[in-house]
Design a protein around this motif. Structure first.
Motif, PDB file in Angstrom:
ATOM      1  N   LEU A  41       0.822  -1.210   0.000  1.00 11.56           N
ATOM      2  CA  LEU A  41       0.000   0.000   0.000  1.00 11.56           C
ATOM      3  C   LEU A  41       0.857   1.261   0.000  1.00 11.56           C
ATOM      4  O   LEU A  41       0.554   2.224  -0.721  1.00 11.56           O
ATOM      5  N   THR A  42       1.930   1.270   0.792  1.00 12.94           N
ATOM      6  CA  THR A  42       2.771   2.468   0.828  1.00 12.94           C
ATOM      7  C   THR A  42       3.490   2.679  -0.491  1.00 12.94           C
ATOM      8  O   THR A  42       3.616   3.817  -0.953  1.00 12.94           O
ATOM      9  N   GLN A  44       2.363   1.759  -3.398  1.00  7.04           N
ATOM     10  CA  GLN A  44       1.333   2.191  -4.334  1.00  7.04           C
ATOM     11  C   GLN A  44       1.024   3.675  -4.148  1.00  7.04           C
ATOM     12  O   GLN A  44       0.892   4.413  -5.124  1.00  7.04           O
ATOM     13  N   MET A  45       0.955   4.122  -2.908  1.00  2.00           N
ATOM     14  CA  MET A  45       0.700   5.541  -2.642  1.00  2.00           C
ATOM     15  C   MET A  45       1.870   6.399  -3.107  1.00  2.00           C
ATOM     16  O   MET A  45       1.666   7.460  -3.697  1.00  2.00           O
ATOM     17  N   ASP A  46       3.100   5.951  -2.867  1.00  3.40           N
ATOM     18  CA  ASP A  46       4.269   6.690  -3.342  1.00  3.40           C
ATOM     19  C   ASP A  46       4.251   6.824  -4.857  1.00  3.40           C
ATOM     20  O   ASP A  46       4.553   7.881  -5.406  1.00  3.40           O
ATOM     21  N   TYR A  47       3.882   5.745  -5.541  1.00  2.00           N
ATOM     22  CA  TYR A  47       3.825   5.769  -6.996  1.00  2.00           C
ATOM     23  C   TYR A  47       2.784   6.773  -7.486  1.00  2.00           C
ATOM     24  O   TYR A  47       3.043   7.558  -8.394  1.00  2.00           O
ATOM     25  N   LYS A  48       1.611   6.766  -6.868  1.00  2.00           N
ATOM     26  CA  LYS A  48       0.562   7.706  -7.274  1.00  2.00           C
ATOM     27  C   LYS A  48       0.979   9.144  -7.025  1.00  2.00           C
ATOM     28  O   LYS A  48       0.710  10.031  -7.845  1.00  2.00           O
ATOM     29  N   ILE A  49       1.650   9.401  -5.898  1.00  2.00           N
ATOM     30  CA  ILE A  49       2.120  10.756  -5.597  1.00  2.00           C
ATOM     31  C   ILE A  49       3.149  11.200  -6.629  1.00  2.00           C
ATOM     32  O   ILE A  49       3.100  12.326  -7.129  1.00  2.00           O
TER      33      ILE A  49
END
Length: 69
Positions: A41-42, A44-49
């Motif tokens: 999850l982290t 994935q969030m880093d990638y989206k950011i």
């Protein structure tokens, strides 16, 4: 590092020892699964950011080039 699943720090009854051989009942297995899910999850969030930052950067570069011309 190899895991030693036969070692138990507690002198458990054989029923409990057999129960912990099942990976779904093993607390260490559950902890590892939760940690891997947290990492997923982290990341994935880093990638989206980073994708949003890249989009903003590309939009800003496009505007400055238009103004210069």
């Amino acid at each position: 590092m190899e895991k030693n699943t036969e070692f138990s720090p507690y002198d458990l009854d054989s029923n409990f020892a057999d129960m912990y051989k099942d990976p779904m009942m093993n607390p260490m297995f559950q902890y590892e699964q939760a940690y891997m899910y947290y990492r997923y999850l982290t990341q994935q969030m880093d990638y989206k950011i980073k994708c949003k930052e890249y989009e903003k950067m590309c939009k800003n570069e496009g505007r400055t080039e238009r103004r210069i011309e």
